[in-house]
Design an enzyme around this catalytic site. Structure first.
Site, short mmCIF file in Angstrom:
data_model
loop_
_atom_site.label_atom_id
_atom_site.label_comp_id
_atom_site.label_asym_id
_atom_site.label_seq_id
_atom_site.Cartn_x
_atom_site.Cartn_y
_atom_site.Cartn_z
N ALA A 140 46.62 52.02 -96.26
CA ALA A 140 47.16 52.47 -97.54
C ALA A 140 46.86 51.47 -98.66
O ALA A 140 46.49 51.87 -99.77
CB ALA A 140 48.67 52.70 -97.42
N ARG A 194 66.16 41.89 -89.56
CA ARG A 194 65.32 42.70 -90.44
C ARG A 194 65.58 42.32 -91.91
O ARG A 194 64.69 42.30 -92.73
CB ARG A 194 65.59 44.20 -90.27
CG ARG A 194 65.56 44.76 -88.85
CD ARG A 194 64.16 45.05 -88.38
NE ARG A 194 63.35 43.86 -88.29
CZ ARG A 194 63.50 42.90 -87.38
NH1 ARG A 194 64.45 42.98 -86.47
NH2 ARG A 194 62.72 41.85 -87.37
N ASN A 246 61.48 54.47 -95.15
CA ASN A 246 61.63 53.03 -94.91
C ASN A 246 63.00 52.55 -95.36
O ASN A 246 63.55 53.03 -96.35
CB ASN A 246 60.54 52.24 -95.63
CG ASN A 246 59.17 52.57 -95.10
OD1 ASN A 246 59.06 53.13 -94.01
ND2 ASN A 246 58.14 52.24 -95.84
N VAL A 247 63.49 51.57 -94.64
CA VAL A 247 64.78 50.99 -94.98
C VAL A 247 64.60 49.65 -95.69
O VAL A 247 65.57 49.04 -96.11
CB VAL A 247 65.66 50.87 -93.71
CG1 VAL A 247 66.01 52.27 -93.19
CG2 VAL A 247 64.98 50.06 -92.61
N ASP A 248 63.35 49.21 -95.82
CA ASP A 248 63.10 47.98 -96.57
C ASP A 248 63.24 48.26 -98.06
O ASP A 248 63.42 49.40 -98.48
CB ASP A 248 61.71 47.40 -96.21
CG ASP A 248 60.56 48.31 -96.65
OD1 ASP A 248 60.53 48.72 -97.83
OD2 ASP A 248 59.67 48.60 -95.82
N ASN A 304 46.63 57.72 -93.92
CA ASN A 304 47.20 57.09 -92.73
C ASN A 304 46.10 56.37 -91.96
O ASN A 304 44.93 56.77 -92.00
CB ASN A 304 47.83 58.17 -91.84
CG ASN A 304 49.08 57.69 -91.13
OD1 ASN A 304 50.08 57.42 -91.77
ND2 ASN A 304 49.01 57.54 -89.83
N GLY A 329 51.33 56.73 -94.56
CA GLY A 329 51.82 55.80 -93.53
C GLY A 329 52.98 56.31 -92.71
O GLY A 329 53.89 55.57 -92.39
N HIS A 381 66.53 57.42 -95.06
CA HIS A 381 67.06 56.81 -93.83
C HIS A 381 67.93 55.58 -94.11
O HIS A 381 68.15 54.77 -93.22
CB HIS A 381 65.91 56.45 -92.88
CG HIS A 381 65.24 57.66 -92.29
ND1 HIS A 381 64.01 57.60 -91.66
CD2 HIS A 381 65.64 58.95 -92.22
CE1 HIS A 381 63.68 58.83 -91.24
NE2 HIS A 381 64.64 59.65 -91.58
N TYR A 415 69.80 43.94 -87.25
CA TYR A 415 69.62 44.27 -88.67
C TYR A 415 69.66 43.02 -89.56
O TYR A 415 68.96 42.96 -90.57
CB TYR A 415 70.64 45.33 -89.12
CG TYR A 415 70.19 46.70 -88.65
CD1 TYR A 415 69.12 47.35 -89.26
CD2 TYR A 415 70.78 47.31 -87.55
CE1 TYR A 415 68.66 48.57 -88.80
CE2 TYR A 415 70.33 48.53 -87.08
CZ TYR A 415 69.27 49.16 -87.71
OH TYR A 415 68.81 50.36 -87.25
P1 NAD Z 1 55.92 55.09 -87.54
O1 NAD Z 1 56.07 53.64 -87.16
O2 NAD Z 1 56.32 56.12 -86.56
O3 NAD Z 1 54.41 55.39 -87.99
C1 NAD Z 1 53.73 54.58 -88.90
C2 NAD Z 1 52.39 55.24 -89.21
O4 NAD Z 1 51.74 54.43 -90.17
C3 NAD Z 1 51.46 55.38 -88.02
O5 NAD Z 1 50.96 56.71 -87.98
C4 NAD Z 1 50.33 54.38 -88.31
O6 NAD Z 1 49.05 54.85 -87.90
C5 NAD Z 1 50.38 54.28 -89.81
N1 NAD Z 1 49.93 53.01 -90.36
C6 NAD Z 1 50.04 51.76 -89.84
N2 NAD Z 1 49.54 50.84 -90.67
C7 NAD Z 1 49.10 51.51 -91.77
C8 NAD Z 1 48.48 51.12 -92.99
N3 NAD Z 1 48.22 49.83 -93.26
N4 NAD Z 1 48.19 52.08 -93.89
C9 NAD Z 1 48.43 53.40 -93.64
N5 NAD Z 1 49.00 53.82 -92.49
C10 NAD Z 1 49.35 52.90 -91.57
O7 NAD Z 1 56.72 55.21 -88.88
P2 NAD Z 1 57.56 56.39 -89.53
O8 NAD Z 1 56.80 57.65 -89.45
O9 NAD Z 1 57.97 55.85 -90.84
O10 NAD Z 1 58.87 56.51 -88.60
C11 NAD Z 1 59.53 55.33 -88.20
C12 NAD Z 1 61.03 55.28 -88.42
O11 NAD Z 1 61.47 53.93 -88.16
C13 NAD Z 1 61.41 55.54 -89.85
O12 NAD Z 1 62.38 56.49 -89.84
C14 NAD Z 1 61.97 54.24 -90.43
O13 NAD Z 1 63.29 54.41 -90.91
C15 NAD Z 1 62.03 53.27 -89.28
N6 NAD Z 1 61.24 52.03 -89.60
C16 NAD Z 1 61.27 51.51 -90.87
C17 NAD Z 1 60.50 50.39 -91.20
C18 NAD Z 1 60.55 49.85 -92.61
O14 NAD Z 1 61.53 50.07 -93.32
N7 NAD Z 1 59.49 49.17 -93.10
C19 NAD Z 1 59.70 49.78 -90.22
C20 NAD Z 1 59.69 50.34 -88.93
C21 NAD Z 1 60.47 51.47 -88.64
#
Ligand code: NAD
Ligand code: ZN
Length: 243
Positions: free
Chosen positions: A225, A63, A95-97, A207, A181, A112, A60
């Site tokens: 997106a 991250r 997202n956690v960011d 997506n 996304g 989350h 973490y």
């Molecule tokens: P996921 O990783 O399971 O799915 C991401 C989805 O986004 C995919 O279906 C993919 O096709 C799509 N995608 C990828 N690039 C894209 C773009 N440029 N535009 C639109 N769509 C796009 O993510 P989830 O459903 O959020 O589940 C993942 C879990 O992991 C979450 O609960 C989250 O807490 C955690 N996580 C968070 C982060 C973050 O905070 N940024 C990053 C990774 C994982």
């Protein structure tokens, strides 16, 4: 397809890792179920924290350091513009960011948890915001009790998401639900689309790939997106005079 969103429409947005991908933060299924080269069970479960807190802490901290190098992208900005146009709006993110809040979103629920916060399990779940001085190797201690090791304020797998009641109420009551996304694999977030749909909301998906529950959307836009959302938002909120 809807062409306009009116000021009085109640809108709920659900975002997932995909909205931050164009900012340079990896999604997690993109890497075969690995998240930044780690198996989820090794870094994102309560038992991982008990078994190997050092590994979880370092993961973490990595991250968190990454947040210093990335910025919100046009998709985050477009949601701020949409919020400003509406009387009733809620952004629910998995997202956690911190990119939505840095972009300027206000009505925001981090279901989350948040990378930039820690909490003390010893003294009543007190939440502590982290500063840059906390991005070091050592654990951060609680200032309120003798706990030497605050835990990440993250909802790990097998834990309950935050503020589900507020989220359920808003989703059941909304006119328009937009998921962006998110893969539709992680519950209960993935179930919000079927709640919105069965409560009569117009459901829009954006997506890169069709998510597994794609059939429930009234309209689905496939692509990035950051490329699709700004155009859709300007069209949705354009006044008659602008046309
Ligand atoms: P996921 O990783 O399971 O799915 C991401 C989805 O986004 C995919 O279906 C993919 O096709 C799509 N995608 C990828 N690039 C894209 C773009 N440029 N535009 C639109 N769509 C796009 O993510 P989830 O459903 O959020 O589940 C993942 C879990 O992991 C979450 O609960 C989250 O807490 C955690 N996580 C968070 C982060 C973050 O905070 N940024 C990053 C990774 C994982
Ligand atoms: Zn404490």
């Amino acid at each position: 397809m809807i062409s306009k969103i009116k000021r009085i429409d109640r809108v709920v947005i659900l975002t997932g890792a995909g909205i931050s991908a164009e900012s340079g933060i990896q999604t997690f299924r993109a890497s075969d179920g690995l998240w930044e080269n780690h198996r989820i069970e090794d870094v994102a479960t309560p038992s991982a924290w008990e078994r190997d807190p050092r590994l979880v802490w370092e993961f973490y901290q990595g991250r968190r350091r990454q947040l210093l190098e990335v910025d919100p992208n046009p998709a985050h900005d477009a949601l701020v513009e949409l919020e400003q146009h509406l009387d009733e709006f809620l952004l629910v993110t998995q997202n956690v960011d911190d990119l939505h809040s840095r972009a300027g979103s206000r009505e925001l629920i981090h279901m989350h948890g948040e990378l930039r916060k820690l909490r003390c399990e010893e003294c009543g779940d007190v939440i502590v915001a982290m500063g840059e001085e906390d991005l070091k190797e050592e654990y951060v201690a609680c200032t309120n009790c003798r706990n030497e090791r605050l835990r990440p304020h993250i909802v790990w797998f097998h834990e309950m998401p935050l503020r589900m009641r507020d989220i359920d109420i808003a989703v059941a009551d909304c006119d328009i639900f937009i998921a962006i996304g998110t893969s539709g694999h992680v519950y209960p977030a993935a179930g919000l689309l079927s709640v919105a749909s069965s409560c009569g909301a117009h459901c829009i998906g954006i997506n890169l790939d069709p998510p597994q529950n794609v059939g429930l959307f009234d309209e689905f836009h496939q692509g990035k997106a950051g490329e699709i959302l700004p155009g859709l938002v300007s069209q949705w909120i354009a006044t008659e005079d602008d046309e």
